[in-house]
Design a protein around this motif. Structure first.
Motif, PDB file in Angstrom:
ATOM      1  N   UNK A   6      -1.046   4.005  -6.027  1.00 42.36           N
ATOM      2  CA  UNK A   6      -2.269   4.797  -5.995  1.00 42.36           C
ATOM      3  C   UNK A   6      -2.165   5.962  -5.014  1.00 42.36           C
ATOM      4  N   UNK A   7      -1.442   5.779  -3.917  1.00 43.19           N
ATOM      5  CA  UNK A   7      -1.225   6.887  -2.959  1.00 43.19           C
ATOM      6  C   UNK A   7      -0.505   8.051  -3.631  1.00 43.19           C
ATOM      7  N   UNK A   8       0.475   7.728  -4.451  1.00 46.11           N
ATOM      8  CA  UNK A   8       1.214   8.779  -5.166  1.00 46.11           C
ATOM      9  C   UNK A   8       0.258   9.569  -6.063  1.00 46.11           C
ATOM     10  N   UNK A   9      -0.606   8.867  -6.785  1.00 47.59           N
ATOM     11  CA  UNK A   9      -1.580   9.549  -7.642  1.00 47.59           C
ATOM     12  C   UNK A   9      -2.562  10.374  -6.822  1.00 47.59           C
ATOM     13  N   UNK A  12      -0.991  13.565  -5.610  1.00 44.86           N
ATOM     14  CA  UNK A  12      -0.798  14.536  -6.685  1.00 44.86           C
ATOM     15  C   UNK A  12      -2.139  14.962  -7.296  1.00 44.86           C
ATOM     16  N   UNK A  13      -3.233  14.633  -6.600  1.00 44.36           N
ATOM     17  CA  UNK A  13      -4.593  15.034  -6.955  1.00 44.36           C
ATOM     18  C   UNK A  13      -5.020  14.522  -8.325  1.00 44.36           C
ATOM     19  N   UNK A  14      -4.573  13.299  -8.673  1.00 44.75           N
ATOM     20  CA  UNK A  14      -4.951  12.701  -9.952  1.00 44.75           C
ATOM     21  C   UNK A  14      -6.068  11.676  -9.808  1.00 44.75           C
ATOM     22  N   UNK A  15      -6.460  11.362  -8.579  1.00 47.83           N
ATOM     23  CA  UNK A  15      -7.587  10.462  -8.347  1.00 47.83           C
ATOM     24  C   UNK A  15      -8.742  11.264  -7.773  1.00 47.83           C
ATOM     25  N   UNK A  35      -9.789   8.259 -12.155  1.00 45.59           N
ATOM     26  CA  UNK A  35      -8.799   9.332 -12.229  1.00 45.59           C
ATOM     27  C   UNK A  35      -9.448  10.598 -12.770  1.00 45.59           C
ATOM     28  N   UNK A  36      -8.682  11.677 -12.788  1.00 45.45           N
ATOM     29  CA  UNK A  36      -9.251  12.969 -13.169  1.00 45.45           C
ATOM     30  C   UNK A  36      -9.513  13.098 -14.670  1.00 45.45           C
TER      31      UNK A  36
END
Length: 76
Positions: A6-9, A12-15, A35-36
Motif C-alpha cells: 500500500x505504501x508503494x501505491x 505513486x499517488x494511486x491511493x 484508490x483513485x
C-alpha cells in the motif's frame, strides 16, 4: 494488501483516502483504502487475510503508516 504494498501505491499517488471502519459490535476494526478509480483495498497480513484490530488507535496508526496524515473513521 500489506502495508508495504500500500505504501508503494500511496507514493505513486494511486491511493486517495484511508478509512478505519468498525468491523463488528465486539469492537474489532479494519483498515481500507480508496484508490483513485474508486475501488477499495483492504489492509491484509502477509497471507492475504484482512487484518483486524482490537482498538481504534492501533487501526489508525496502521492506516497512517501507509503515508496518510489523516484517516476517516466509520463506526456502526
Amino acid at each position: 494488501m500489506t502495508i508495504n504494498e500500500l505504501r508503494v501505491l500511496y507514493r505513486s499517488e494511486r491511493l486517495v483516502e484511508a478509512i478505519v471502519e468498525q468491523a463488528d459490535l465486539d469492537g474489532q476494526w479494519v483498515v481500507e483504502f480508496r484508490d483513485n478509480h474508486g475501488g477499495m483495498l483492504a489492509l491484509t497480513d502477509l497471507q492475504g487475510e484482512q487484518r483486524y484490530y482490537s482498538d481504534l488507535d492501533s487501526a489508525s496508526k496502521s492506516a497512517m503508516a501507509v503515508g496518510f496524515s489523516q484517516v476517516r473513521i466509520e463506526s456502526l
